[in-house]
Enzyme design. Structure first.
Site, PDB file in Angstrom:
ATOM      1  N   ASP A  57       0.843  -1.208   0.000  1.00  0.00           N
ATOM      2  CA  ASP A  57       0.000   0.000   0.000  1.00  0.00           C
ATOM      3  C   ASP A  57       0.873   1.251   0.000  1.00  0.00           C
ATOM      4  O   ASP A  57       0.551   2.233  -0.660  1.00  0.00           O
ATOM      5  CB  ASP A  57      -0.995   0.011   1.175  1.00  0.00           C
ATOM      6  CG  ASP A  57      -0.322  -0.171   2.526  1.00  0.00           C
ATOM      7  OD1 ASP A  57       0.832  -0.645   2.587  1.00  0.00           O
ATOM      8  OD2 ASP A  57      -0.956   0.174   3.537  1.00  0.00           O
TER       9      ASP A  57
ATOM     10  N   ASP B  44       7.458   3.695   2.695  1.00  0.00           N
ATOM     11  CA  ASP B  44       7.755   4.854   3.543  1.00  0.00           C
ATOM     12  C   ASP B  44       9.276   4.883   3.763  1.00  0.00           C
ATOM     13  O   ASP B  44      10.009   5.340   2.894  1.00  0.00           O
ATOM     14  CB  ASP B  44       6.954   4.651   4.836  1.00  0.00           C
ATOM     15  CG  ASP B  44       6.831   5.896   5.682  1.00  0.00           C
ATOM     16  OD1 ASP B  44       7.642   6.804   5.533  1.00  0.00           O
ATOM     17  OD2 ASP B  44       5.927   5.950   6.527  1.00  0.00           O
TER      18      ASP B  44
ATOM     19  N   LYS C 198       6.280   7.311  -0.754  1.00  0.00           N
ATOM     20  CA  LYS C 198       6.596   8.520   0.025  1.00  0.00           C
ATOM     21  C   LYS C 198       8.113   8.688   0.065  1.00  0.00           C
ATOM     22  O   LYS C 198       8.760   8.401   1.084  1.00  0.00           O
ATOM     23  CB  LYS C 198       6.070   8.334   1.452  1.00  0.00           C
ATOM     24  CG  LYS C 198       5.161   9.426   1.963  1.00  0.00           C
ATOM     25  CD  LYS C 198       4.873   9.170   3.435  1.00  0.00           C
ATOM     26  CE  LYS C 198       3.529   9.730   3.820  1.00  0.00           C
ATOM     27  NZ  LYS C 198       3.258   9.575   5.251  1.00  0.00           N
TER      28      LYS C 198
ATOM     29  N   PHE D   2      -0.019  12.321   7.192  1.00  0.00           N
ATOM     30  CA  PHE D   2      -0.508  11.057   7.729  1.00  0.00           C
ATOM     31  C   PHE D   2      -1.757  10.687   6.944  1.00  0.00           C
ATOM     32  O   PHE D   2      -2.824  11.250   7.154  1.00  0.00           O
ATOM     33  CB  PHE D   2      -0.819  11.169   9.217  1.00  0.00           C
ATOM     34  CG  PHE D   2      -0.860   9.829   9.887  1.00  0.00           C
ATOM     35  CD1 PHE D   2       0.103   9.480  10.817  1.00  0.00           C
ATOM     36  CD2 PHE D   2      -1.825   8.893   9.541  1.00  0.00           C
ATOM     37  CE1 PHE D   2       0.087   8.216  11.414  1.00  0.00           C
ATOM     38  CE2 PHE D   2      -1.851   7.636  10.122  1.00  0.00           C
ATOM     39  CZ  PHE D   2      -0.886   7.296  11.060  1.00  0.00           C
ATOM     40  N   VAL D   3      -1.616   9.752   6.011  1.00  0.00           N
ATOM     41  CA  VAL D   3      -2.739   9.408   5.134  1.00  0.00           C
ATOM     42  C   VAL D   3      -3.347   8.069   5.514  1.00  0.00           C
ATOM     43  O   VAL D   3      -2.644   7.158   5.969  1.00  0.00           O
ATOM     44  CB  VAL D   3      -2.334   9.411   3.641  1.00  0.00           C
ATOM     45  CG1 VAL D   3      -1.904  10.803   3.204  1.00  0.00           C
ATOM     46  CG2 VAL D   3      -1.231   8.402   3.354  1.00  0.00           C
TER      47      VAL D   3
HETATM   48  C1  PRP Z   1       2.925  -0.284   6.540  1.00  0.00           C
HETATM   49  C2  PRP Z   1       2.780  -0.490   5.050  1.00  0.00           C
HETATM   50  C3  PRP Z   1       4.112  -1.034   4.633  1.00  0.00           C
HETATM   51  C4  PRP Z   1       5.060  -0.402   5.636  1.00  0.00           C
HETATM   52  C5  PRP Z   1       5.809   0.706   4.993  1.00  0.00           C
HETATM   53  O1  PRP Z   1       2.712  -1.500   7.168  1.00  0.00           O
HETATM   54  O2  PRP Z   1       1.742  -1.396   4.761  1.00  0.00           O
HETATM   55  O3  PRP Z   1       4.153  -2.441   4.725  1.00  0.00           O
HETATM   56  O4  PRP Z   1       4.263   0.121   6.720  1.00  0.00           O
HETATM   57  O5  PRP Z   1       6.659   1.342   5.914  1.00  0.00           O
HETATM   58  P1  PRP Z   1       8.223   1.334   5.789  1.00  0.00           P
HETATM   59  O6  PRP Z   1       8.570   1.609   4.339  1.00  0.00           O
HETATM   60  O7  PRP Z   1       8.630   2.472   6.707  1.00  0.00           O
HETATM   61  O8  PRP Z   1       8.745   0.034   6.263  1.00  0.00           O
HETATM   62  P2  PRP Z   1       2.375  -1.648   8.717  1.00  0.00           P
HETATM   63  O9  PRP Z   1       3.579  -2.213   9.419  1.00  0.00           O
HETATM   64  O10 PRP Z   1       1.815  -0.364   9.249  1.00  0.00           O
HETATM   65  O11 PRP Z   1       1.284  -2.794   8.696  1.00  0.00           O
HETATM   66  P3  PRP Z   1      -0.134  -2.849   7.923  1.00  0.00           P
HETATM   67  O12 PRP Z   1       0.158  -3.200   6.480  1.00  0.00           O
HETATM   68  O13 PRP Z   1      -0.841  -3.936   8.638  1.00  0.00           O
HETATM   69  O14 PRP Z   1      -0.805  -1.494   8.056  1.00  0.00           O
END
Ligand code: PRP
Length: 193
Positions: free
Chosen positions: A104, A107, A135, A161-162
Site C-alpha cells: 500500500d 515509507d 513517500k 498522515f494518510v
Molecule cells: C505499513 C505499510 C508497509 C510499511 C511501509 O505497514 O503497509 O508495509 O508500513 O513502511 P516502511 O517503508 O517504513 O517500512 P504496517 O507495518 O503499518 O502494517 P499494515 O500493512 O498492517 O498497516
C-alpha cells in the site's frame, strides 16, 4: 455510530481517481507479465495491500499466482522501528519465479528491504515492487530490486498522515474507498507519534 469519514481532514485522491490510476498501473504491469515465459507470483503485504492487490489483479489479464506475507516491525506505533520481521510466510514456492511485491505504501523502505532479502533467499529469479503510494521524502533505505525487477507506483504521496484504501491508523480507516489526510486531533495525543 460515527462515520469513518469523520476522522478525515481532506481527501487527497478520490475513489474515481484511485480507480483510474490503479487501471493505468495494472495495464503497465499486465504488459510486462504477459511478456514472461511463466506465471508470476504476486505477493501482497498484509494488511495494508489488501484492497490495492484485489483491485490490481482483477485488472491484470495475465497468468499469475497470488499469495500474502505479513511483515511486522518491533515496537508498533506509527514509526517503523527499522527492524521488521516476517511473521506470516508464503504458501507458494517462489524459487525460480518472477515475484511482484504489492504494497500500500513505501515509507522508510525498511519493510520492503527486509521482504526483498527474504524472497531473494527463497530463490526468486526477479523481484518487482508495485506500490499504491510512494513517500520518497521519508526513505531511509534504497530499494534494491532483483534481476529484471521493476518499480511500479500509483501516486507519489506528500508527507502527511494518510489513511484509507488499505492504509490505517490504529487498524481503522482501511475501508475508506479513497485516500485522505487524517485529522491531527485523531492521533496528536498518541505517545507513539
Ligand atoms: C505499513 C505499510 C508497509 C510499511 C511501509 O505497514 O503497509 O508495509 O508500513 O513502511 P516502511 O517503508 O517504513 O517500512 P504496517 O507495518 O503499518 O502494517 P499494515 O500493512 O498492517 O498497516
Amino acid at each position: 455510530m460515527v462515520s469513518a469519514e469523520a476522522g478525515i481532514e481532506r481527501v487527497l485522491w478520490t475513489e474515481a481517481e484511485v480507480a483510474a490510476r490503479v487501471g493505468e498501473v495494472a495495464a503497465e504491469l499486465a504488459a510486462d507479465l504477459r511478456a514472461l515465459l511463466e506465471p508470476a507470483v504476486v505477493v501482497g503485504v498484509a494488511t495494508g495491500a489488501f484492497l490495492f492487490l484485489a483491485d490490481l489483479v482483477r485488472r491484470v489479464d495475465a497468468p499469475l499466482a497470488v499469495d500474502f506475507v505479513r511483515v511486522e516491525s518491533y515496537g508498533g506505533g506509527t514509526e517503523s522501528s527499522g527492524k521488521p520481521r516476517i511473521t506470516a510466510d508464503l504458501k507458494v514456492d517462489v524459487a525460480g519465479k518472477h515475484v511482484v511485491v504489492v504494497e500500500d505504501i513505501v515509507d522508510t523502505g525498511n519493510t520492503l528491504s527486509c521482504l526483498i532479502a527474504h524472497l531473494e533467499k527463497k530463490g526468486a529469479s526477479s523481484i518487482s515492487v508495485c506500490t499504491f503510494l510512494d513517500k520518497p521524502a521519508r526513505r531511509k533505505v534504497n530499494i534494491q530490486l532483483v534481476g529484471d525487477g521493476k518499480f511500479y507506483s500509483g501516486f507519489e504521496c506528500p508527507d502527511y498522515f494518510v489513511v484509507g484504501y488499505g492504509l490505517d491508523y490504529a487498524e481503522l480507516y482501511r475501508n475508506l474507498p479513497y485516500v485522505g489526510v487524517l485529522k491531527p486531533e485523531k492521533y496528536k495525543n498518541d505517545s507513539s507519534n
